[in-house]
Design an enzyme around this catalytic site. Structure first.
Site, mmCIF file in Angstrom:
data_model
loop_
_atom_site.group_PDB
_atom_site.id
_atom_site.type_symbol
_atom_site.label_atom_id
_atom_site.label_comp_id
_atom_site.label_asym_id
_atom_site.label_seq_id
_atom_site.Cartn_x
_atom_site.Cartn_y
_atom_site.Cartn_z
ATOM 1 N NE ARG A 51 -4.141 -1.905 1.785
ATOM 2 C CZ ARG A 51 -4.898 -2.547 2.641
ATOM 3 N NH1 ARG A 51 -4.626 -2.495 3.939
ATOM 4 N NH2 ARG A 51 -5.939 -3.217 2.244
ATOM 5 C CE LYS A 111 -20.993 -15.707 5.633
ATOM 6 N NZ LYS A 111 -21.228 -15.009 6.876
ATOM 7 N N GLY A 147 -10.086 -8.312 -1.945
ATOM 8 C CA GLY A 147 -8.912 -8.691 -1.160
ATOM 9 C C GLY A 147 -8.455 -10.121 -1.365
ATOM 10 N N GLY A 171 -13.944 -3.664 -0.464
ATOM 11 C CA GLY A 171 -15.308 -3.121 -0.417
ATOM 12 C C GLY A 171 -15.488 -1.967 -1.387
HETATM 13 P P1 AMP Z 1 -14.769 -13.077 -0.193
HETATM 14 O O1 AMP Z 1 -14.096 -12.207 0.812
HETATM 15 O O2 AMP Z 1 -16.244 -13.026 -0.159
HETATM 16 O O3 AMP Z 1 -14.187 -12.917 -1.575
HETATM 17 O O4 AMP Z 1 -14.471 -14.589 0.262
HETATM 18 C C1 AMP Z 1 -13.194 -15.131 0.284
HETATM 19 C C2 AMP Z 1 -13.221 -16.419 1.068
HETATM 20 O O5 AMP Z 1 -14.142 -17.316 0.471
HETATM 21 C C3 AMP Z 1 -11.900 -17.147 1.141
HETATM 22 O O6 AMP Z 1 -11.407 -17.078 2.448
HETATM 23 C C4 AMP Z 1 -12.257 -18.578 0.747
HETATM 24 O O7 AMP Z 1 -11.686 -19.539 1.604
HETATM 25 C C5 AMP Z 1 -13.776 -18.604 0.895
HETATM 26 N N1 AMP Z 1 -14.410 -19.635 0.067
HETATM 27 C C6 AMP Z 1 -14.268 -19.846 -1.237
HETATM 28 N N2 AMP Z 1 -14.962 -20.924 -1.635
HETATM 29 C C7 AMP Z 1 -15.570 -21.427 -0.548
HETATM 30 C C8 AMP Z 1 -16.411 -22.553 -0.311
HETATM 31 N N3 AMP Z 1 -16.744 -23.383 -1.284
HETATM 32 N N4 AMP Z 1 -16.850 -22.739 0.943
HETATM 33 C C9 AMP Z 1 -16.502 -21.918 1.941
HETATM 34 N N5 AMP Z 1 -15.700 -20.839 1.786
HETATM 35 C C10 AMP Z 1 -15.234 -20.594 0.548
#
Ligand code: AMP
Length: 407
Positions: free
Chosen positions: A37, A202, A356, A379
């Site tokens: 950064r 999610k 991220g 975000g």
């Molecule tokens: P995000 O911050 O929403 O982009 O989520 C990133 C996180 O999603 C990472 O830490 C991954 O380990 C998790 N992730 C990806 N695929 C899966 C899955 N099938 N089940 C649970 N967590 C997941």
């Protein structure tokens, strides 16, 4: 960008107040673990100094929420920046107050002053409560520059209020401009076909983004944990995979919207499942059409899906990727993300990666430099995709404000 650029400011002999994002990870010895950064803001910092301006830098670090924590001081950043610039960086004892105002007033061209952590004051995160905080930040400065794209979705004093105190004199830094240029082009006038690949944990955190993208893309590819809520919406058995029951209705809505608009929405054909997540997990491959066994959790896209997704994107001219395809932090479930990143590297397309975790995955695979643009925002990138702008960008002066004054 229709906003004023740092390049257009006559900074010679002036004090430039620049909001940077020095929110770097520190270890227990307060050593900076990753200076990315700080490095990202260097071109704008060096430019001001080379033009004969003086710099007042401000940033937050961590979440002190209005309390002074010595381990969240920006002193390690002052040392790191000083080494990078090969010149002294004056560390202010605070963000505001008489002593700091005095330091600002005495700054000479080519000098750099770093203010203390903005979030040591409540006024930073509660700008409506404490207007005097914004005023004090703005004191003894001639221009304002926002070089903190990743923080520009926040309604914080240094992001949305201080620039208002610099009418016609609040500009975007080089990195902010680059972010806006790449993301705006993809969202308003992309080279087509334009595909978005969305993954991560999610669906709830990316709903706005998915809805917005459906209006713009030629196809949407969905992997990661959020894919299972969509598979459930299609009536498939998903075992113990990540599932957000509250968002089932929205997932159905998105599937219907995509089908009405004839936009292909690709979901995993197969998935890697396990009963226990570990580095030596016993893996079972499930065909998603047939369903995942009750006691298994899907943690990565399977080999058929990797082929399906990677072949599908071959004719892309623009790809936007946000979120890993699986739990890439564990070697057995990193394959989907890895193959997708490698496939993006081989495309003759504009490849934009945001969020991220996708960036962390790219860095781990040493593939970040193979993408056209890797967004620094998490975000902020998601909100930019959803709304096409951010509060911190809106607060900057319009280009015409300077041009009309010069006439
Ligand atoms: P995000 O911050 O929403 O982009 O989520 C990133 C996180 O999603 C990472 O830490 C991954 O380990 C998790 N992730 C990806 N695929 C899966 C899955 N099938 N089940 C649970 N967590 C997941």
């Amino acid at each position: 960008m229709d906003k004023l650029s740092l390049r257009e400011l006559p900074v010679a002999g002036k004090n430039v107040l620049m909001r940077v994002d020095f929110n770097v990870p520190l270890d227990n010895d307060l050593t900076i673990q990753d200076p990315t950064r700080i490095l990202a803001a260097l071109p704008s910092i060096k430019y001001v100094l080379e033009q004969g301006g003086a710099l007042i830098l401000m940033s937050h670090l961590g979440r002190p929420r209005g309390v002074v924590y010595t381990d969240l001081s920006l002193k390690p950043c002052a040392h790191a920046l000083s080494a990078l610039l090969s010149k002294k960086v004056i560390m202010a004892p605070d963000t505001c107050g008489e002593e700091v105002e005095d330091l600002k007033e005495k700054l000479k061209p080519g000098e750099v002053l770093l203010l203390e952590n903005l979030r040591f004051h409540r006024g930073e995160e509660n700008p409506d409560e404490t207007l005097s905080f914004s005023k004090s930040l703005a004191k003894n400065a001639d221009f304002y520059v926002n070089e903190a794209f990743a923080c520009s979705h926040r309604h914080h004093a240094s992001i949305t209020e201080v620039p208002k105190l610099f009418p016609g004199k609040a500009a975007g830094g080089f990195l902010l401009e680059k972010e806006v240029t790449f993301l705006s082009k993809a969202l308003t006038n992309p080279d087509r076909p334009f595909y978005a690949i969305i993954g991560g944990a999610k669906i709830s955190t990316k709903m706005g983004e998915i809805h917005a993208l459906l209006e713009k893309v030629d196809a949407l590819l969905i992997g990661g944990g959020m894919a299972y809520t969509f598979l459930k919406a299609r009536g498939k058995a998903i075992g113990k995979s990540l599932y957000e029951a509250d968002f089932l209705g929205q997932a159905i809505e998105i599937l219907e919207k995509a089908s009405q608009r004839k936009i292909p929405l690709l979901l995993p054909l197969d998935t890697l499942g396990t009963k226990v997540l570990s580095e030596d997990a016993k893996i079972e491959i499930f065909d998603t059409e047939k369903g995942i066994a009750d006691d298994y959790q899907g943690l990565d896209i399977g080999p058929k899906t990797i082929k399906y997704f990677c072949e599908f994107i071959q004719n892309a001219k623009t790809v936007l990727w946000n979120g890993p395809m699986g739990v890439y932090e564990f070697t057995p479930f990193a394959n989907g993300t890895k193959h997708l990143a490698e496939s993006l590297k081989g495309l003759k397309a504009t490849t934009i990666v945001g969020g991220g975790d996708s960036i962390a995955a790219l860095n781990e695979l040493d593939l970040a430099s193979s993408m056209t643009h890797v967004s620094t925002g998490g975000g902020a990138t998601l909100e930019f995709i959803e709304y096409g702008t951010l509060p911190g960008i809106e607060a900057l002066s319009l280009k015409e404000s300077v041009n009309s004054k010069q006439k």
